[in-house]
Design a protein around this motif. Structure first.
Motif, PDB file in Angstrom:
ATOM      1  N   SER A 181       0.830  -1.211   0.000  1.00 52.30           N
ATOM      2  CA  SER A 181       0.000   0.000   0.000  1.00 52.30           C
ATOM      3  C   SER A 181       0.863   1.259   0.000  1.00 52.30           C
ATOM      4  CB  SER A 181      -0.934   0.002   1.215  1.00 52.30           C
ATOM      5  OG  SER A 181      -1.812  -1.097   1.155  1.00 52.30           O
ATOM      6  N   ALA A 182       1.916   1.249   0.815  1.00 55.27           N
ATOM      7  CA  ALA A 182       2.812   2.407   0.877  1.00 55.27           C
ATOM      8  C   ALA A 182       3.541   2.603  -0.446  1.00 55.27           C
ATOM      9  CB  ALA A 182       3.811   2.239   2.023  1.00 55.27           C
ATOM     10  N   ALA A 183       4.034   1.514  -1.037  1.00 53.90           N
ATOM     11  CA  ALA A 183       4.726   1.616  -2.328  1.00 53.90           C
ATOM     12  C   ALA A 183       3.782   2.171  -3.387  1.00 53.90           C
ATOM     13  CB  ALA A 183       5.259   0.246  -2.753  1.00 53.90           C
ATOM     14  N   ASP A 184       2.550   1.705  -3.372  1.00 53.92           N
ATOM     15  CA  ASP A 184       1.587   2.196  -4.350  1.00 53.92           C
ATOM     16  C   ASP A 184       1.372   3.700  -4.196  1.00 53.92           C
ATOM     17  OD1 ASP A 184      -0.574   1.257  -6.404  1.00 53.92           O
ATOM     18  OD2 ASP A 184      -1.565   2.700  -5.077  1.00 53.92           O
ATOM     19  N   GLN A 185       1.236   4.156  -2.972  1.00 49.69           N
ATOM     20  CA  GLN A 185       0.959   5.572  -2.743  1.00 49.69           C
ATOM     21  C   GLN A 185       2.184   6.460  -2.940  1.00 49.69           C
ATOM     22  OE1 GLN A 185      -2.319   6.839  -2.283  1.00 49.69           O
ATOM     23  NE2 GLN A 185      -2.355   4.807  -3.197  1.00 49.69           N
ATOM     24  N   LEU A 186       3.363   5.944  -2.618  1.00 45.79           N
ATOM     25  CA  LEU A 186       4.583   6.743  -2.764  1.00 45.79           C
ATOM     26  C   LEU A 186       5.085   6.809  -4.206  1.00 45.79           C
ATOM     27  CD1 LEU A 186       6.518   5.625   0.436  1.00 45.79           C
ATOM     28  CD2 LEU A 186       5.447   7.856   0.010  1.00 45.79           C
TER      29      LEU A 186
END
Length: 195
Positions: free
Chosen positions: A109-114
């Motif tokens: 989720s973090a990779a997707d958003q960053l």
């Protein structure tokens, strides 16, 4: 793999769902691209029709078919294929042995958003400006709309992706994201339509 004949003798909704899963197993990229295209079209139609109802009350504009077409092209040619490749890469590289573990879900989720959220937003505005024959305006549009779009993005997509990575089977992630994208396309379409 799902066989086409297993879809016969079902209710219309079961038949549709079975056909979708069959198509997904046989032609995953094409199926996901078409699903994304439909999601972006639906989102733009909802955005235009809801805005149009308010505008018609004020005696303003008609439905913009060209805008819906541009959203369809972006959804089918860019968003769908990019999401297909991106989710596969995340599944293969981020804790592939324990994909539903909370740590894997948070990292994905973090990779997707960053990474993907800013890239996808830049691609969205660049693509739309190019399809409007205004590629020279893409940088100005990105400067004006990237931060506001990402601020709204970060209120919507993190929870949607936590649910996606924690609960949705990998082959159905694009369908889930495209259902969420109908709502998101409404937001993007409205932001893109403002000057």
């Amino acid at each position: 793999m799902l066989a086409a004949k297993t879809c016969s003798n079902r209710s219309p909704m079961e038949h549709l769902w079975c056909g979708y899963r069959w198509s997904l197993s046989r032609r995953p990229l094409l199926t996901k691209s078409l699903t994304s295209m439909v999601g972006f079209v639906a989102g733009d139609m909802v955005a235009q029709l809801s805005a149009g109802a308010r505008l018609r009350l004020a005696g303003a504009r008609k439905y913009d078919v060209g805008r819906t077409f541009r959203m369809a092209v972006f959804g089918g040619a860019i968003a769908g294929p990019l999401s297909h490749v991106w989710f596969q890469a995340l599944d293969k590289t981020v804790l592939p042995d324990i994909p539903k573990h909370p740590i894997a879900v948070v990292i994905k989720s973090a990779a997707d958003q960053l990474f993907m959220a800013p890239l996808g937003t830049v691609l969205f505005y660049t693509s739309l400006r190019s399809m409007e024959s205004q590629a020279h305006m893409a940088m100005a549009t990105i400067k004006a709309k990237l931060v506001p779009t990402l601020k709204i993005n970060y209120k919507f997509w993190p929870l949607a992706h936590i649910i996606n990575f924690a609960m949705v089977p990998p082959p159905l992630r694009i369908l889930y994201v495209n259902c969420m994208s109908i709502l998101w396309a409404v937001v993007l379409s409205r932001i893109a339509a403002t000057t």
